[in-house]
Design a protein around this motif. Sequence first.
Motif, PDB file in Angstrom:
ATOM      1  N   THR A   2      54.359  52.496  39.031  1.00  0.00           N
ATOM      2  CA  THR A   2      53.223  53.091  39.709  1.00  0.00           C
ATOM      3  C   THR A   2      53.650  53.692  41.045  1.00  0.00           C
ATOM      4  O   THR A   2      54.386  53.090  41.808  1.00  0.00           O
ATOM      5  N   ASP A   6      49.569  56.486  45.172  1.00  0.00           N
ATOM      6  CA  ASP A   6      48.452  56.540  44.233  1.00  0.00           C
ATOM      7  C   ASP A   6      47.803  55.167  44.118  1.00  0.00           C
ATOM      8  O   ASP A   6      46.581  55.031  44.114  1.00  0.00           O
ATOM      9  N   ALA A  10      43.940  54.030  44.985  1.00  0.00           N
ATOM     10  CA  ALA A  10      43.066  53.398  44.002  1.00  0.00           C
ATOM     11  C   ALA A  10      42.628  52.019  44.466  1.00  0.00           C
ATOM     12  O   ALA A  10      41.473  51.622  44.270  1.00  0.00           O
ATOM     13  N   GLN A  11      43.542  51.285  45.082  1.00  0.00           N
ATOM     14  CA  GLN A  11      43.224  49.931  45.520  1.00  0.00           C
ATOM     15  C   GLN A  11      42.338  49.917  46.761  1.00  0.00           C
ATOM     16  O   GLN A  11      41.769  48.880  47.100  1.00  0.00           O
ATOM     17  N   ARG A  13      39.732  52.088  47.184  1.00  0.00           N
ATOM     18  CA  ARG A  13      38.423  52.679  46.904  1.00  0.00           C
ATOM     19  C   ARG A  13      37.404  51.634  46.451  1.00  0.00           C
ATOM     20  O   ARG A  13      37.739  50.706  45.706  1.00  0.00           O
ATOM     21  N   SER A  24      36.299  49.932  43.216  1.00  0.00           N
ATOM     22  CA  SER A  24      36.147  50.945  42.174  1.00  0.00           C
ATOM     23  C   SER A  24      36.653  50.392  40.851  1.00  0.00           C
ATOM     24  O   SER A  24      37.759  49.841  40.771  1.00  0.00           O
ATOM     25  N   LYS A  26      36.425  50.429  36.205  1.00  0.00           N
ATOM     26  CA  LYS A  26      36.233  51.184  34.973  1.00  0.00           C
ATOM     27  C   LYS A  26      34.852  50.968  34.362  1.00  0.00           C
ATOM     28  O   LYS A  26      34.398  51.781  33.552  1.00  0.00           O
ATOM     29  N   TYR A  77      40.048  47.150  36.268  1.00  0.00           N
ATOM     30  CA  TYR A  77      40.684  47.893  37.353  1.00  0.00           C
ATOM     31  C   TYR A  77      41.914  48.650  36.843  1.00  0.00           C
ATOM     32  O   TYR A  77      42.742  48.063  36.122  1.00  0.00           O
ATOM     33  N   PRO A  78      42.079  49.913  37.217  1.00  0.00           N
ATOM     34  CA  PRO A  78      43.231  50.688  36.753  1.00  0.00           C
ATOM     35  C   PRO A  78      44.565  50.183  37.284  1.00  0.00           C
ATOM     36  O   PRO A  78      45.613  50.449  36.689  1.00  0.00           O
ATOM     37  N   TRP A  79      44.530  49.441  38.383  1.00  0.00           N
ATOM     38  CA  TRP A  79      45.764  48.947  38.999  1.00  0.00           C
ATOM     39  C   TRP A  79      46.075  47.499  38.620  1.00  0.00           C
ATOM     40  O   TRP A  79      46.966  46.878  39.207  1.00  0.00           O
TER      41      TRP A  79
END
Length: 205
Positions: A2, A6, A10-11, A13, A24, A26, A77-79
């Motif tokens: 990663t 980026d 993401a982390q 938001r 933030s 999904k 979470y995307p991360w």
Amino acid sequence: MTNRYDAEGAQSRFQPGSNEQVLSNKLGLCDPEEMDDAELVLLEKLYQSVLIEDLPDRSITIEDLQDWHRQWLGNIYPWAGDVRAVDLGKDGFFFAAAPQIPRLLDGFEKSCLAKYTPCGPDLDENLIHAIAVTHVEFILIHPFREGNERLSRLLADVMAVQAGYVPLDYSSWERNKEAYFSAIHQGLNGNYEPMEYWVRQALWT
């Protein structure tokens, strides 16, 4: 791998409409209680998978911890599974700075995970020390953006079950949060005896 910037974005938001109470995600959840419920349901599934269906009988690794985190929170979470890219603190106490986490995790794997796991059935007081040191050091690093305390408890439970015990009863920790956090803080100076007391309460109640 990663991209750190980026990941940091993401982390950092929050979910729109959550008044900066929910990260933030999904699922589009804005209510903290709904998010807690969703995380709890998925955590129960993770426990079923790790403790019952596929208990590791070998040394735990950082890769295992990242896999568990991803398995638990990957649908939210995307991360999930990525190391933390933002600085975090709690009640005026700051955990390890984000840029230091990869180095600290490498040391944690060597000095805690490789040293203490898998836990054998003849450890007793040594098991208490092993869980206490590992728990304190993991919490001080706080390697993930979310879910560190719950993942640290899963790790402690894995160590206990490896040694032939049942998972820990954390009710005493919940009732005495101030003393528990004090025990974590004292680990900064290499004093793990306060945490050993709380592990003993959780393991033998």
